[in-house]
Design an enzyme around this catalytic site. Structure first.
Site, mmCIF file in Angstrom:
data_model
loop_
_atom_site.group_PDB
_atom_site.id
_atom_site.type_symbol
_atom_site.label_atom_id
_atom_site.label_comp_id
_atom_site.label_asym_id
_atom_site.label_seq_id
_atom_site.Cartn_x
_atom_site.Cartn_y
_atom_site.Cartn_z
ATOM 1 N N ASP A 127 0.854 -1.184 0.000
ATOM 2 C CA ASP A 127 0.000 0.000 0.000
ATOM 3 C C ASP A 127 0.894 1.240 0.000
ATOM 4 O O ASP A 127 1.774 1.390 0.854
ATOM 5 C CB ASP A 127 -0.885 -0.027 1.258
ATOM 6 N N ASP A 217 -3.540 2.345 -5.431
ATOM 7 C CA ASP A 217 -2.337 2.349 -4.576
ATOM 8 C C ASP A 217 -2.164 1.087 -3.729
ATOM 9 O O ASP A 217 -1.337 1.068 -2.827
ATOM 10 C CB ASP A 217 -2.335 3.604 -3.692
ATOM 11 N N GLU A 218 -2.910 0.050 -4.033
ATOM 12 C CA GLU A 218 -2.931 -1.095 -3.133
ATOM 13 C C GLU A 218 -3.030 -2.406 -3.912
ATOM 14 O O GLU A 218 -3.774 -2.491 -4.880
ATOM 15 C CB GLU A 218 -4.180 -0.922 -2.265
HETATM 16 P P1 TTP Z 1 -5.152 5.002 1.206
HETATM 17 O O1 TTP Z 1 -4.114 3.982 0.898
HETATM 18 O O2 TTP Z 1 -6.236 4.611 2.130
HETATM 19 O O3 TTP Z 1 -4.470 6.283 1.851
HETATM 20 P P2 TTP Z 1 -3.096 6.939 1.540
HETATM 21 O O4 TTP Z 1 -2.300 6.150 0.565
HETATM 22 O O5 TTP Z 1 -3.315 8.354 1.148
HETATM 23 O O6 TTP Z 1 -2.406 6.953 2.960
HETATM 24 P P3 TTP Z 1 -1.783 5.727 3.749
HETATM 25 O O7 TTP Z 1 -0.342 6.062 3.915
HETATM 26 O O8 TTP Z 1 -2.522 5.716 5.046
HETATM 27 O O9 TTP Z 1 -2.007 4.507 2.939
HETATM 28 O O10 TTP Z 1 -5.808 5.519 -0.109
HETATM 29 C C1 TTP Z 1 -5.092 5.676 -1.328
HETATM 30 C C2 TTP Z 1 -5.571 6.903 -2.043
HETATM 31 O O11 TTP Z 1 -6.983 6.827 -2.235
HETATM 32 C C3 TTP Z 1 -5.322 8.177 -1.268
HETATM 33 O O12 TTP Z 1 -4.038 8.705 -1.494
HETATM 34 C C4 TTP Z 1 -6.402 9.059 -1.779
HETATM 35 C C5 TTP Z 1 -7.552 8.128 -2.073
HETATM 36 N N1 TTP Z 1 -8.520 8.167 -0.971
HETATM 37 C C6 TTP Z 1 -9.608 8.998 -1.086
HETATM 38 O O13 TTP Z 1 -9.780 9.641 -2.114
HETATM 39 N N2 TTP Z 1 -10.473 9.066 -0.045
HETATM 40 C C7 TTP Z 1 -10.312 8.359 1.115
HETATM 41 O O14 TTP Z 1 -11.127 8.453 2.042
HETATM 42 C C8 TTP Z 1 -9.185 7.509 1.226
HETATM 43 C C9 TTP Z 1 -8.971 6.728 2.492
HETATM 44 C C10 TTP Z 1 -8.312 7.442 0.155
HETATM 45 MG MG MG Z 2 -2.096 4.084 0.805
#
Ligand code: TTP
Ligand code: MG
Length: 617
Positions: A127, A217-218
């Site tokens: 992720d 992103d995952e």
């Molecule tokens: P996430 O992987 O949940 O968050 P992140 O990568 O920004 O942070 P983390 O380091 O905690 O993993 O989500 C990936 C992308 O998806 C994030 O950059 C933006 C988008 N997203 C939204 O648009 N709304 C949301 O509520 C979340 C959680 C993510």
């Molecule tokens: Mg993330």
């Protein structure tokens, strides 16, 4: 076989469960929990360790008080508090005799689940860290040490500097600026994120060509073969992979490594940002890892289930075992299966590309300005039925159950479902049976109508449906009066707009995620058999249909025309290597990756529009 360790023995005498004794909030019947609800699901996000959440929640409370959103949350919290109180009351009534009987069944269930434990595979969940923000940071290096976020109206994400203040995903921009006045907010630029995501996926493919890219992103990978091939240790392999991603794309990723997808997913969050965590392929190691894990950290446990579990003194996954006899008497079969699998740290070891997962349902819905006129509603229903027929035809399937969803202007959602006399797939049938359900709800004022077909029948006789992508990834994120076929799929950003991925909060969301992490459904029949003589199933249905559905946004924010989705929804394959995007209807390349990219983009745009639009109304 002893399967119940580690941890103290299970409680088989009825002890007094207690509701968390927090201060009462004036004007609500909720003992201090409304503040917590208002913090939203992103409270679980990494990087907030030192944050004073009480102050943050007070700011959100004050900033949103009096709004429709606030009132809706207040109502839902009140309902949930009642539900929690009721489950506590029911728990008090469970006799020791019932608990003794349940204990025997639980032990049998655990033994059955244990047989499914596979410790031979190396599963990785990767992720990206603060993904959109990390990509933006490459173009704005001056922001690196400053708190900044990405979004419009609602924040999609923020960097780890901003998280130190309590800013996080799904927070309204105007609230975030109250929490952190120096916060810089950048606008979204999806093509950039998609490009970066593709570059990352390309590297992932080298480690597992069949990896499952869940969102931009995952992803999940099975690196068993790769490790054997290069004769390297799993941690070294993942570390190399992360380093290569950073060198190639400039983005840091975190990873969780374990024997199955469920634990790998939880583990990837532990050493964020830019870290990895490994759980050995060893039963004791897995059990120990799960034992002290707060229940809310498990995918599938959202706010609603967490509240109920906490009220029953189930705080960490180890408590699931200690209280399993009681839980067995109070929760549904599916929930018990799920909880026991969590306690045991069991999960799926099968990783395959996302388009190979089987579809569970197909649905279509429309959002529009509020209407109360029955004739207008029927007209909408007709259009929805026609769209659903198109999708059924394209996907070559029919369904044995039809569901109707209505959303009222008060944010309240009504869901009805009825079995069909035979599998149906025509607009006429969808309309006919949908209308029967709709008429029972009249008079009503609604702003959304949806139909969903479940218990699907594959008419193509091709075995497992491989048409997941083509239509499956449409989401509930809609434009004004735009139909959107939605799916049971954990979207790019489920938390912000559709509640947490709690199977008990919103069954549709997260189903695929749950499937990938380990099936919840197939085992419940086992319990049915075992449970046949059990009578005390007091709180059978603990499902709450809608959870933290709505986001607050800055009313001054406008959504740009650039983000407007085309209204065409006609979809279908053409002979020239292009297909219609299942969301916007535009013609895009039929190449899976290209389509995937485009769909991700469409979903994101739709979601943001929807969230902003909701608040304007
Ligand atoms: P996430 O992987 O949940 O968050 P992140 O990568 O920004 O942070 P983390 O380091 O905690 O993993 O989500 C990936 C992308 O998806 C994030 O950059 C933006 C988008 N997203 C939204 O648009 N709304 C949301 O509520 C979340 C959680 C993510
Ligand atoms: Mg993330």
């Amino acid at each position: 076989m002893v399967v119940s360790e580690p941890g103290p023995k299970r409680e088989t005498t009825s002890s007094e469960p207690q509701i968390s004794s927090k201060v009462s909030e004036p004007g609500t019947d909720n003992p201090g929990t409304l503040h917590r609800r208002l913090l939203g699901p992103s409270i679980q996000k990494s990087g907030q360790d030192g944050v004073d959440q009480a102050t943050v929640s007070e700011i959100i409370y004050q900033a949103t008080q009096g709004s429709k959103y606030f009132e809706h949350q207040k109502r839902k919290e009140k309902d949930l508090t009642k539900k929690v109180e009721s489950i506590v009351q029911q728990a008090k009534k469970v006799s020791n005799q019932d608990l003794d009987a349940a204990e025997v069944r639980i032990e049998a269930l655990i033994q059955q689940y244990e047989v499914t434990r596979d410790l031979t595979q190396i599963i990785v969940h990767v992720d990206c860290d603060a993904f959109y923000a990390s990509v933006e940071e490459l173009d704005h290096p001056e922001l690196k040490s400053k708190p900044f976020a990405v979004g419009k109206g609602v924040l999609c994400t923020c960097n780890y500097e901003a998280r130190k203040f309590g800013v996080r995903s799904a927070m309204a921009e105007f609230v975030a600026k109250k929490i952190c006045p120096e916060l810089v907010v950048l606008r979204l630029n999806f093509p950039k994120y998609i490009e970066k995501s593709n570059a990352i996926r390309k590297i992932l493919s080298e480690y597992d060509p069949n990896h499952c890219a869940m969102t931009l992103d995952e992803a999940y990978l099975n690196i068993t073969e790769y490790c054997a091939k290069v004769n390297k240790d799993r941690e070294e392999v993942v570390s190399d992979m992360r380093r290569r991603i950073l060198e190639t794309t400039g983005v840091t990723v975190s990873a969780g490594i374990g024997p199955n997808s469920r634990v790998a997913k939880i583990a990837s969050n532990i050493n964020k940002p830019n870290g990895q965590f490994v759980i050995a392929n060893d039963r004791e190691a897995v059990m120990e890892f799960m034992c002290n894990l707060p229940v809310r950290k498990v995918t599938g446990v959202g706010y609603v289930l967490e509240r109920q579990l906490l009220a029953l003194n189930v705080n960490v996954c180890g408590d699931i075992y200690h209280k399993s006899a009681l839980l067995y008497q109070l929760f549904t079969d599916t929930t018990i299966t799920f909880l026991l699998n969590c306690y045991l740290g069991l999960g799926s070891t099968e990783v395959k590309p996302i388009d190979q997962y089987e579809r569970k349902s197909v649905g279509c819905e429309r959002t529009f300005r509020a209407i109360s006129d029955a004739a207008q509603m029927k007209q909408k229903l007709q259009g929805i039925a026609e769209d659903l027929e198109k999708d059924c035809r394209r996907l070559n399937l029919a369904g044995r159950k039809l569901g109707l969803k209505l959303k009222k202007t008060t944010f309240e959602q009504i869901s009805r479902q009825r079995p069909m006399p035979k599998p149906i797939n025509t607009a006429a049938d969808f309309y006919r049976y949908g209308l029967l359900m709709l008429e029972k709800e009249l008079p009503i004022t609604v702003r959304l109508i949806g139909l969903r077909l479940t218990d699907l029948v594959d008419l193509s006789h091709e075995g497992p449906m491989k048409t997941f992508l083509k239509g499956q990834r449409r989401q509930n994120y809609t434009l004004d009066d735009e139909p959107s076929t939605s799916i049971n799929f954990h979207a790019v950003f489920p938390e912000s707009f559709d509640g947490s991925t709690d199977i008990h909060d919103d069954k549709e969301m997260g189903e695929l995620d749950m499937m990938i992490q380990g099936s919840q459904e197939e085992d419940s029949s086992v319990i049915d058999e075992l449970r046949s003589s059990s009578k005390a199933t007091a709180a059978r249905d603990v499902k709450n249909a809608e959870e933290l559905q709505d986001s607050t946004v800055d009313h001054s924010m406008q959504i740009s025309e650039r983000e407007t989705l085309p209204l065409s929804t006609d979809s279908g394959e053409t002979s020239s290597g292009v297909v219609a995007c299942p969301i916007c209807g535009n013609q895009v390349s039929a190449d899976d990756q290209a389509l995937n990219r485009h769909v991700d983009w469409c979903l994101s745009r739709g979601a943001i529009r929807e969230a902003v639009k909701e608040t304007f109304e």
